[in-house]
Enzyme design. Structure first.
Site, PDB file in Angstrom:
ATOM      1  CD1 TRP A  15       0.516  -0.818   3.143  1.00 22.74           C
ATOM      2  CD2 TRP A  15      -0.191   1.139   3.322  1.00 22.74           C
ATOM      3  NE1 TRP A  15       1.080  -0.302   4.270  1.00 22.74           N
ATOM      4  CE2 TRP A  15       0.475   0.858   4.464  1.00 22.74           C
ATOM      5  CE3 TRP A  15      -0.806   2.519   3.279  1.00 22.74           C
ATOM      6  CZ2 TRP A  15       0.558   1.763   5.724  1.00 22.74           C
ATOM      7  CZ3 TRP A  15      -0.648   3.393   4.571  1.00 22.74           C
ATOM      8  CH2 TRP A  15       0.119   2.887   5.478  1.00 22.74           C
ATOM      9  CG  ASP A  16       4.995   0.898   1.136  1.00 25.16           C
ATOM     10  OD1 ASP A  16       4.136   0.222   1.904  1.00 25.16           O
ATOM     11  OD2 ASP A  16       6.152   0.675   1.452  1.00 25.16           O
TER      12      ASP A  16
ATOM     13  CD  GLU B 294       3.426  -3.622   9.405  1.00 30.34           C
ATOM     14  OE1 GLU B 294       4.504  -4.155   9.684  1.00 30.34           O
ATOM     15  OE2 GLU B 294       3.299  -2.852   8.243  1.00 30.34           O
TER      16      GLU B 294
ATOM     17  CE  LYS C 164       7.354  -1.989  11.863  1.00 30.05           C
ATOM     18  NZ  LYS C 164       7.029  -3.182  10.831  1.00 30.05           N
ATOM     19  CD  GLN C 165       3.581   1.158  10.231  1.00 25.97           C
ATOM     20  OE1 GLN C 165       3.853   0.012  10.502  1.00 25.97           O
ATOM     21  NE2 GLN C 165       3.511   1.289   9.026  1.00 25.97           N
TER      22      GLN C 165
END
Length: 782
Positions: free
Chosen positions: A372-373, A500, A612-613
């Site tokens: 999906w980047d 994640e 994580k992000q």
């Protein structure tokens, strides 16, 4: 799961490359940096990727080098084996192949073959120029017998000729007259990098995946045909060598290559140009690949290396004319920004059949998979600089619809399409479903990019031809997976958002907010088609079996969407349970235990309040007009405190939101974590390939972050700021056929219409319209 930090290697930050605005250059060969520099000096054209290993070959040091050549989308398959099975798990892995290395060329004098591992190097310089697209190297070598030579090579992968690359290899005796031999061959004994205990850096493949079916070695040309072991693709690799500058006195056949010998006078130059071509049956019929590469080689040979180099420079000049981001005040940053843009261009597929991998065509990390980047990070860069490439990326998703429909059925959806989280040719390749298949937001991400494309281009023809079918089919999944609770709220349960470290939750905020936007857009598209293009609407509705009540159901679900919010904290909760979890004990977590996923069982992480992000913070950026500045500040403050940034996708998002809410220092610090991530190897794994999402995040950080650019249904707008570390910056954006130059300095902003009849936008809320008569305006800081 994905992570981009700490692969337990000894490569340090890349201080060997000086800060130069338009190129990277190494002044000496350093074996300790060879693996890393092979990635940095990679050449590509969106199809072919050639790692920057020396022409003569590598150090032959296992684990310290990777002589890789890749073709975007060319892959083999292998079954995914689970010790404990379950229905619907991904069954087949697709992985990018390391194809034959056709760029091998080496000088030989008195039986001594030049090699970087053989000693005798007296001088070395190698450069990769972003304006010419040439990898150039000059080395002075002294043989064991005292003979000195200068070897100068130039390499390019043609941006205007998809299947072609070329190497010019010139040898000049400096202190002798005599025989010089140049060897050239194809190394077909290549294999993929084995992942070992770390599946992020390669594949589980052992042994070769390409089987030779035919070879033809002529007077100066070679053709090698192979097929993949499982995916049944045919690959053709071909070379043709042309010599000049000295009288060739002998040509010998040597395996898949030749040895050319010439008498060369002191100070004269013996030059060999090697033309290389690759093609596979992913692009054409299997019996056509051999004739195709031969024809491509003939055309390249007739053009000559000089013309190929001129074509490359012209292509890049046009790219930089529209895409360049110029920063004054920081040469190292300027180099990083252009390096990132250059590698994005080299890595992105442009044929509608290929995408852009997480590592581009520079290495085997993540096995060449697309994520999906593309839609959320990379797509905007190309949309506003090369919209034709953005359209090709959308076409790739259209061609993936049949597989997405199959995946939806496997996941118990009786209609609609579900895109895979990681893939090459459309199969879901994620063997860890909690952080893979469960990321249903991929559907909303794809639809978001189509919506942004329509806003930026006005190209409703594309919507009618392909986009609508994607948007409508993927929107069906939300009403299939979601349900109304007893309070009448539309809920989406059992999914994973971008973060994640938090898996299989109910009502992930990002997923629900993006799904709401997706369903609203799908309803808008359906109604516009029905009103403006009834024939197209009828064709699409018939093809996918769309019922009228589905559009109404999307409207209703959007209106009733549950978006978790905590009144006491005044923040948007990442999901229904996130705020009830025990906060991670950061104070007691040693530095060497990051990234967390390498040191703690997933369940340990999932039970804690840790990210994580960017997750909610990413929603703040993408759906900016749905939040007040106070909302954004409170959310940012909270989630910054619980986010590890263990993913390279994270810092750029925090930078952009920090810039919008006035956190200037944090915005710049997060931006700098992204801008030179690969050049400085700050995540210590660039040797396995660049980080294309972070590279695109650098452009986003300038345009969306410091310049405050947004585009939504209310129009295009800017709210520019200038980092204290810079004296100015400028960039260009293409919107609705117009090209706008935006230049920011300490006292204000200049907007100049460079192309197009008219463009309307806003500067800090003030409407502006530029046209042919009034193509420039200066907006002073208040």
């Amino acid at each position: 799961m994905r992570n981009d930090i700490d692969t337990k290697n000894d490569i340090d930050n890349n201080g060997a490359i000086a800060a130069e605005p338009w190129r990277i250059r190494e002044a000496a060969f350093e074996p300790s940096r060879a693996f890393l520099h092979e990635t940095l000096f990679t050449l590509g054209n969106g199809y072919i990727g050639m790692r920057g290993t020396p022409d003569e070959g590598t150090l032959e040091a296992p684990g310290q080098t990777l002589e890789g050549t890749y073709l975007n989308g060319f892959h083999d398959t292998e079954p995914i084996r689970y010790p404990e099975n379950a229905y619907g798990l991904a069954r087949v892995n697709e992985f990018m192949l390391n194809v034959p290395n056709a760029r091998r060329v080496a000088a030989v004098v008195d039986g001594e073959r030049f090699s970087i591992a053989g000693g005798g190097v007296r001088a070395w310089e190698r450069t990769l120029d972003f304006r010419t697209g040439l990898l150039a190297r000059t080395v002075e070598w002294e043989t064991a017998g005292g003979k000195r030579l200068r070897i100068a090579s130039r390499r390019l992968v043609c941006c205007t000729r998809k299947h072609v690359a070329a190497i010019e290899y010139a040898v000049t005796p400096l202190n002798f007259t005599g025989k010089v031999r140049i060897e050239t061959n194809i190394d077909a004994a290549v294999t993929n990098l084995q992942a070992g205990d770390d599946p992020r850096v390669g594949s589980a493949l052992t042994g070769p995946s390409l089987i030779e079916t035919r070879r033809e070695v002529g007077g100066q040309d070679v053709l090698l045909l192979q097929r993949t072991r499982h995916s049944s693709f045919t690959l053709a690799t071909a070379t043709e060598s042309v010599t000049s500058g000295a009288d060739v006195v002998g040509i010998e056949l040597a395996g898949l290559g030749h040895v050319f010998e010439a008498d060369v006078a002191q100070g004269a130059t013996f030059t060999l140009v090697k033309y290389v071509a690759y093609a596979s049956s992913r692009d054409m019929a299997a019996d056509a690949v051999g004739p195709h590469v031969r024809a491509e080689l003939a055309r390249a040979r007739d053009a000559g290396f000089g013309q190929l180099a001129d074509e490359q420079a012209d292509y890049l000049a046009r790219f930089w004319q529209d895409a360049d981001v110029a920063i004054t005040g920081d040469d190292a940053l300027q180099q990083g920004v252009r390096f990132n843009q250059f590698h994005l261009l080299q890595s992105v597929g442009r044929d509608g059949k290929t995408n852009i991998a997480a590592k581009g065509v520079t290495g085997e990390g993540y096995e060449g998979h697309y994520f999906w980047d593309t839609e959320i990070y990379v797509f905007p860069f190309f949309l506003f600089s090369r919209p034709e490439i953005a359209r090709a990326l959308l076409q790739y998703r259209y061609h993936g619809l049949p597989k997405a429909r199959e995946r939806a059925r496997q996941m118990a959806h009786d209609k609609g399409a579900l895109y895979p989280w990681r893939t090459i040719a459309g199969e879901e390749c994620s063997a860890y479903f909690p952080a893979g298949t469960a990321q249903y937001h991929i559907n909303a991400d794809v639809a978001y990019s189509i919506r942004l494309y329509l806003l930026a281009t006005g190209d409703f023809d594309y919507i009618a031809e392909q986009g609508a079918e994607i948007v409508l089919e993927t929107a069906r999944i939300w009403t299939g997976i979601g349900n109304y609770d007893r309070a009448g709220r539309f809920c989406i349960n059992g999914v994973t958002g971008p973060d994640e470290y938090t898996a299989i939750v109910n009502n992930n905020y990002y997923t629900n907010a993006m799904a709401r936007t997706h369903m609203t857009f799908a309803a808008d598209v359906a109604e516009r088609l029905r009103t403006e293009r009834p024939a197209d609407y009828g064709r699409i509705a018939a093809a996918i079996g769309l019922a009228d009540d589905e559009v109404a159901a999307w409207r209703a679900a959007s209106a009733a969407m549950h978006l978790p919010y905590d009144e006491a904290l005044g923040i948007h909760a990442q999901d229904d349970s996130f705020l009830s979890k025990k906060p991670w004990d950061f104070a007691s977590t040693p530095k060497e235990n990051y990234p967390l996923l390498l040191h703690y069982h997933p369940l340990v992480i999932y039970r804690h309040q840790v990210c994580k992000q960017a997750d909610v913070v990413l929603a703040l950026l993408l759906l900016s007009n749905e939040f007040t500045l106070d909302d954004k500040r409170r959310d940012f403050d909270f989630y910054e405190g619980v986010t590890t940034h263990d993913s390279s996708l994270s810092s750029c998002i925090f930078s952009m939101v920090a810039s919008e809410i006035g956190y200037r220092n944090k915005a710049y610090a997060y931006f700098m974590e992204t801008a030179r991530l690969d050049l400085d190897n700050t995540h210590a794994n660039t040797q396995y390939g660049v980080h294309t999402a972070a590279m695109a995040g650098t452009w986003l950080g300038v345009a969306y972050g410091f310049a405050g650019m947004r585009l939504d249904e209310s129009g295009l707008r800017f709210a520019p700021t200038l980092p204290a570390e810079w004296t100015g910056y400028r960039f260009k954006v293409q919107v609705r056929g117009a090209l706008l130059d935006v230049a920011i300095d300490a006292t204000g902003a200049d907007y100049r219409l460079l192309r197009g009849e008219r463009l309307a936008f806003a500067h800090r809320g003030q409407p502006i319209e530029l046209d042919a008569q009034r193509a420039y305006i200066r907006m002073e800081n208040q």
